[in-house]
Enzyme design. Structure first.
Site, PDB file in Angstrom:
ATOM      1  N   SER A 161     -28.079   5.623  17.655  1.00 58.91           N
ATOM      2  CA  SER A 161     -28.162   4.507  17.055  1.00 58.91           C
ATOM      3  C   SER A 161     -26.881   3.556  17.403  1.00 58.91           C
ATOM      4  O   SER A 161     -26.067   4.102  18.062  1.00 58.91           O
ATOM      5  CB  SER A 161     -27.788   4.811  15.645  1.00 58.91           C
ATOM      6  OG  SER A 161     -27.458   3.738  14.778  1.00 58.91           O
TER       7      SER A 161
ATOM      8  N   TYR B 225     -22.116   8.777   8.570  1.00 56.97           N
ATOM      9  CA  TYR B 225     -23.306   8.479   9.473  1.00 56.97           C
ATOM     10  C   TYR B 225     -22.801   8.149  10.969  1.00 56.97           C
ATOM     11  O   TYR B 225     -23.273   8.476  11.845  1.00 56.97           O
ATOM     12  CB  TYR B 225     -24.225   7.328   8.968  1.00 56.97           C
ATOM     13  CG  TYR B 225     -25.281   7.065   9.708  1.00 56.97           C
ATOM     14  CD1 TYR B 225     -26.407   7.952   9.789  1.00 56.97           C
ATOM     15  CD2 TYR B 225     -25.526   5.687  10.235  1.00 56.97           C
ATOM     16  CE1 TYR B 225     -27.436   7.749  10.641  1.00 56.97           C
ATOM     17  CE2 TYR B 225     -26.559   5.285  11.068  1.00 56.97           C
ATOM     18  CZ  TYR B 225     -27.512   6.348  11.461  1.00 56.97           C
ATOM     19  OH  TYR B 225     -28.528   6.192  12.049  1.00 56.97           O
TER      20      TYR B 225
END
Length: 256
Positions: free
Chosen positions: A145, A158
């Site tokens: 990501s 995260y």
């Protein structure tokens, strides 16, 4: 006849979103596909779609990448069925919540993200790569990501897991130098899948994330996965960073 017809691609988190789209796209290229996910009902729908399009019935099995026994059983079953593993797409992952670190009261959210995004990826990699080396051909593709390249408030854990994915990817590439195994990370920005619903727990809040802009969709990321997986063996795509045109970075978007 596809030059990948004898190659086997393993996809984790294959029951929806990027995992499902990538499984369908890899099967379309001729790969035999092995699908793993916790939701076997949705997994069966993906397998049925692949079979209807290609005429080939995929392998599917319940898989929770957080559980070492699950991972061992899954990889063993795939290897027994096909006799080889050529591609591993470490797609299983999630985000839970946007609570700042000092305000988070439920450490279970942290555990889920770390165990799935990091430990699960490590377990799957450890179990599959020896089969790749034995077969003389392999490719580990990790779904990262832009959160692994740019941290932001409310995403500490995260982001930490995705920074870890990038570190593991880079280290693994060095550890496997000289072996017939390529290593790639695909790092998307905003992709409109079920990701934000899981993270925020509410469809309306999830819709607001993408309001006023054109986000990526799962098929866009599947295209990147297929591109990396189908390069000649001497070509390793180290990293693909892909964002919608309406996004310049984490939290940097143009809305209309």
């Amino acid at each position: 006849m596809s030059r990948f017809k004898d190659q086997v691609a393993v996809i984790t988190g294959a029951s929806n979103g990027i995992g499902a789209a990538s499984a369908i796209a890899l099967a379309r290229e001729g790969f035999q596909v092995a699908l793993g996910a916790r939701n076997t009902e949705k997994l069966a729908d993906v397998a049925q779609a692949i079979e209807a399009e290609s005429g080939v019935k995929p392998f599917m099995m319940e898989l929770d990448v957080r559980k070492e026994a699950d991972v061992k059983a899954f990889v063993s079953a795939v290897a027994e069925k096909f006799g080889r593993i050529d591609v591993l797409l470490n797609n299983a992952g999630l985000a839970k919540g946007v609570t700042p670190v000092i305000e988070e009261e439920d450490a279970e959210n942290w555990d889920q993200m770390i165990d799935t995004n990091v430990k699960g990826l490590l377990l799957m990699t450890r179990e599959t790569v020896p089969h790749m080396i034995k077969g003389g051909n392999g490719h580990v593709i990790n779904l990262g990501s832009i959160a692994g390249r740019e941290a932001y408030a409310g995403g500490a854990v995260y982001c930490a897991t995705k920074f870890a994915v990038r570190a593991i990817t880079d280290a693994l590439r060095q550890e496997l130098l000289g072996q017939p195994v390529r290593v790639t990370t695909v790092d998307p920005g905003l992709v409109n899948t079920g990701f934000s619903v899981v993270r925020l727990g509410d469809q309306e809040k999830a819709d607001a994330v993408y309001a006023g802009l054109t986000p990526l969709v799962a098929e866009d990321i599947a295209d990147c996965v297929v591109f990396a997986a189908t390069r000649p063996k001497h070509v390793n795509i180290d990293a693909i960073i892909v964002k919608p045109t309406d996004q310049a970075g984490a939290g940097k978007v143009a809305r209309r």
